[in-house]
Design an enzyme around this catalytic site. Structure first.
Site, PDB file in Angstrom:
ATOM      1  N   SER A 152     -98.766 -19.020 -59.771  1.00  0.00           N
ATOM      2  CA  SER A 152     -98.673 -19.258 -61.205  1.00  0.00           C
ATOM      3  C   SER A 152    -100.047 -19.014 -61.820  1.00  0.00           C
ATOM      4  O   SER A 152    -101.070 -19.124 -61.133  1.00  0.00           O
ATOM      5  CB  SER A 152     -98.250 -20.703 -61.483  1.00  0.00           C
ATOM      6  OG  SER A 152     -98.423 -21.054 -62.841  1.00  0.00           O
ATOM      7  N   TYR A 165     -99.814 -29.578 -59.783  1.00  0.00           N
ATOM      8  CA  TYR A 165     -99.277 -28.220 -59.899  1.00  0.00           C
ATOM      9  C   TYR A 165    -100.396 -27.184 -59.797  1.00  0.00           C
ATOM     10  O   TYR A 165    -100.285 -26.192 -59.064  1.00  0.00           O
ATOM     11  CB  TYR A 165     -98.536 -28.082 -61.227  1.00  0.00           C
ATOM     12  CG  TYR A 165     -97.688 -26.835 -61.328  1.00  0.00           C
ATOM     13  CD1 TYR A 165     -96.442 -26.770 -60.708  1.00  0.00           C
ATOM     14  CD2 TYR A 165     -98.129 -25.722 -62.038  1.00  0.00           C
ATOM     15  CE1 TYR A 165     -95.656 -25.625 -60.794  1.00  0.00           C
ATOM     16  CE2 TYR A 165     -97.348 -24.574 -62.131  1.00  0.00           C
ATOM     17  CZ  TYR A 165     -96.112 -24.539 -61.510  1.00  0.00           C
ATOM     18  OH  TYR A 165     -95.344 -23.400 -61.590  1.00  0.00           O
TER      19      TYR A 165
END
Length: 284
Positions: A152, A165
């Site tokens: 990501s 995350y």
């Protein structure tokens, strides 16, 4: 083979493929696109029903696929996936897409429950580590093939209120770079996907604060790419031998800002984080 396959000397054409997290989002899009390119796809997911649904979509279009239940956070289950895939493919895979993951965000470091750190890293980072640990030796022995890891933009933007995350995706980015170096000079390719917003259902995850999830979902609706578009871009980049796939303009702008003006970038991100829970991610 699904009609409409574009012919050409592409690594992703006619691949004996494995996709984790294939039950939805980017994983489902990767599985469908690989099948469209003539591949036979093992659709792995922790949710058996969703994996079978993806298989049904592939078969309805004339492709070949099977569903395998797999919790990528468990090494034994990834080893079982490898065995099931080898039996169905008749040998080592041509392409492994380590895509499975979960969203997490909305709280400051120190306020995030430790169990949420463990769960996020267990799936997003250890899941990819398990996939690389199990399949890299098989690809190395076969002397060909490829690995696509889904990270990501969070892996390099380090936005506030996304500690678990961010850390998980930064680890996936670093692991992918390491693998690429280790496979340099061979016929095994490595690609890592680093998107910002993708229009999927990740924002409804159980580890995302409700306010942060709402903000991210609205941003994705306005500025996000479709999972199908991201899947095509990723597979095309893998065919071209590219290590990094940073699909959106905002992701590329943040990539350059962080690399060239790291202190200024971090201060700006911190100021932004004081006004709204920052969340960026993509459906696994």
């Amino acid at each position: 083979m699904i009609p409409g396959l574009a012919r050409g000397p592409r690594r992703t054409a006619h691949a004996q493929a494995i996709v984790t997290g294939a039950g939805s989002g980017i994983g489902r899009a990767l599985a469908l696109e690989l099948a469209r390119r003539g591949g036979r796809v093992v659709c792995a997911d922790i949710d058996e029903a969703s994996a079978k649904e993806t298989v049904g979509l592939i078969e309805a279009r004339g492709g070949e696929a099977i569903a395998v239940v797999c919790d990528v956070a468990q090494l034994a289950e990834v080893e079982h996936l490898a065995a099931e895939a080898a039996a169905w493919h008749g040998g080592a895979p041509d392409l492994v897409c380590n895509n499975a993951g979960i969203g997490a965000g909305g709280k400051l470091v120190g306020d995030v429950a430790f169990a949420d750190w463990q769960r996020t890293l267990g799936v997003n980072l250890w899941g990819v580590i398990h996939g690389c640990h199990v399949f890299a030796p098989r690809l190395r022995e076969a002397g060909r093939g490829g690995i696509i890891n889904v990270a990501s933009a969070a892996g390099f933007t380090a936005a506030p209120r996304m500690g678990p995350y961010n850390v998980s995706k930064a680890g996936v980015l670093s692991l992918s770079e390491t693998l690429a170096a280790e496979f340099a000079g061979t016929d095994v390719g490595v690609t890592v996907l680093c998107p910002t917003f993708v229009r999927t259902g990740i924002f409804g995850g159980e580890l995302i604060d409700a306010k942060a999830a709402d903000l991210a979902a609205r941003l994705a609706k306005v500025a996000g790419f479709s999972a199908d578009r991201v899947a095509r871009m990723t597979l095309d980049a893998h065919d071209a031998g590219r290590l990094y796939v940073v699909p959106q303009l905002d992701a590329r702008a943040l990539w350059h800002a962080k690399r060239h003006l790291p202190t200024t970038y971090t201060r700006a991100a911190g100021l932004l984080g004081r006004f709204a829970p920052a969340l960026e991610g993509e459906k696994r």
